[in-house]
Motif scaffolding. Structure first.
Motif, PDB file in Angstrom:
ATOM      1  N   UNK A  39       3.672  -2.859 -15.266  1.00  8.33           N
ATOM      2  CA  UNK A  39       3.037  -3.363 -14.065  1.00  8.33           C
ATOM      3  C   UNK A  39       1.594  -2.921 -13.999  1.00  8.33           C
ATOM      4  N   UNK A  40       0.842  -3.619 -13.156  1.00  6.85           N
ATOM      5  CA  UNK A  40      -0.546  -3.236 -12.928  1.00  6.85           C
ATOM      6  C   UNK A  40      -0.543  -1.839 -12.339  1.00  6.85           C
ATOM      7  N   UNK A  41      -1.425  -0.984 -12.816  1.00  7.02           N
ATOM      8  CA  UNK A  41      -1.393   0.423 -12.431  1.00  7.02           C
ATOM      9  C   UNK A  41      -2.096   0.726 -11.122  1.00  7.02           C
ATOM     10  N   UNK A  42      -2.859  -0.210 -10.584  1.00  6.36           N
ATOM     11  CA  UNK A  42      -3.628   0.073  -9.367  1.00  6.36           C
ATOM     12  C   UNK A  42      -2.814  -0.253  -8.126  1.00  6.36           C
ATOM     13  N   UNK A  43      -2.629   0.740  -7.263  1.00  4.07           N
ATOM     14  CA  UNK A  43      -1.908   0.563  -6.009  1.00  4.07           C
ATOM     15  C   UNK A  43      -2.593  -0.500  -5.169  1.00  4.07           C
ATOM     16  N   UNK A  47      -5.636   1.860  -3.901  1.00  6.37           N
ATOM     17  CA  UNK A  47      -6.401   1.700  -5.141  1.00  6.37           C
ATOM     18  C   UNK A  47      -6.309   2.896  -6.085  1.00  6.37           C
ATOM     19  N   UNK A  48      -5.323   3.769  -5.883  1.00  2.14           N
ATOM     20  CA  UNK A  48      -5.099   4.888  -6.802  1.00  2.14           C
ATOM     21  C   UNK A  48      -4.324   4.388  -8.018  1.00  2.14           C
ATOM     22  N   UNK A  49      -4.333   5.162  -9.095  1.00  2.00           N
ATOM     23  CA  UNK A  49      -3.565   4.794 -10.290  1.00  2.00           C
ATOM     24  C   UNK A  49      -2.115   5.212 -10.119  1.00  2.00           C
ATOM     25  N   UNK A  50      -1.212   4.231 -10.188  1.00  2.00           N
ATOM     26  CA  UNK A  50       0.216   4.518 -10.086  1.00  2.00           C
ATOM     27  C   UNK A  50       0.687   5.393 -11.236  1.00  2.00           C
ATOM     28  N   UNK A  64      -1.462   8.791  -3.880  1.00  2.00           N
ATOM     29  CA  UNK A  64      -2.429   8.923  -2.782  1.00  2.00           C
ATOM     30  C   UNK A  64      -1.762   8.973  -1.413  1.00  2.00           C
ATOM     31  N   UNK A  65      -0.944   7.973  -1.090  1.00  2.00           N
ATOM     32  CA  UNK A  65      -0.328   7.900   0.237  1.00  2.00           C
ATOM     33  C   UNK A  65       1.190   7.754   0.187  1.00  2.00           C
ATOM     34  N   UNK A  66       1.795   7.910  -0.998  1.00  2.00           N
ATOM     35  CA  UNK A  66       3.250   7.865  -1.188  1.00  2.00           C
ATOM     36  C   UNK A  66       3.886   6.495  -0.960  1.00  2.00           C
ATOM     37  N   UNK A  67       3.081   5.425  -0.998  1.00  2.00           N
ATOM     38  CA  UNK A  67       3.663   4.087  -0.981  1.00  2.00           C
ATOM     39  C   UNK A  67       4.467   3.904  -2.262  1.00  2.00           C
ATOM     40  N   UNK A  80       2.715   3.199   3.038  1.00  2.00           N
ATOM     41  CA  UNK A  80       1.841   2.200   3.637  1.00  2.00           C
ATOM     42  C   UNK A  80       1.611   0.960   2.775  1.00  2.00           C
ATOM     43  N   UNK A  81       2.156   0.926   1.561  1.00  2.00           N
ATOM     44  CA  UNK A  81       1.986  -0.256   0.704  1.00  2.00           C
ATOM     45  C   UNK A  81       2.717  -1.441   1.331  1.00  2.00           C
TER      46      UNK A  81
END
Length: 124
Positions: A39-43, A47-50, A64-67, A80-81
């Protein structure tokens, strides 16, 4: 067209790693009990790296925010995602992992999902 991504031995079961290929966004390879997902790594939220987060079963948690996101579908599973991340078709051949280039799986669906509010349970 499929492109070589990495050797499957580089991503043990229950782990994930970041991979960069020219012309593609940063990708994260997840090994869920021997089944690979890309998958794409950007949340989609912070916008943090997963790839810097944690793999929890079939979900990856953003550092970053635990989404959280389902690695099989890209769908946001915890706030929050709210918007999904792109998932890519991948194939294992002889210990090598290949990824589709460049379109994510169900790219039309991913765009549609981004326009719809997600029913994501609140963060506990």
């Amino acid at each position: 067209m499929m492109r070589f991504l990495c050797d499957t031995a580089e991503v043990p079961a229950g782990e994930m790693r970041s991979v960069r290929l020219e012309g593609m966004p940063e990708l994260v390879v997840c090994n869920v009990d021997g089944e690979f997902h890309v998958l794409a790594a950007t949340c989609s939220h912070g916008k943090a790296s997963l790839a810097d987060g944690r793999l929890l079963g079939c979900e990856v948690e953003c550092p970053l925010h635990s989404g959280r996101f389902d690695v099989r579908t890209g769908r946001a599973t915890r706030r929050p995602a709210k918007r999904p991340v792109a998932v890519y078709e991948c194939v294992v051949e002889g210990g090598d992992l290949y990824v589709s280039d460049p379109a994510p799986v169900d790219s039309d669906l991913a765009v549609a999902l981004q326009r719809e509010p997600a029913s994501v349970p609140p963060k506990r």
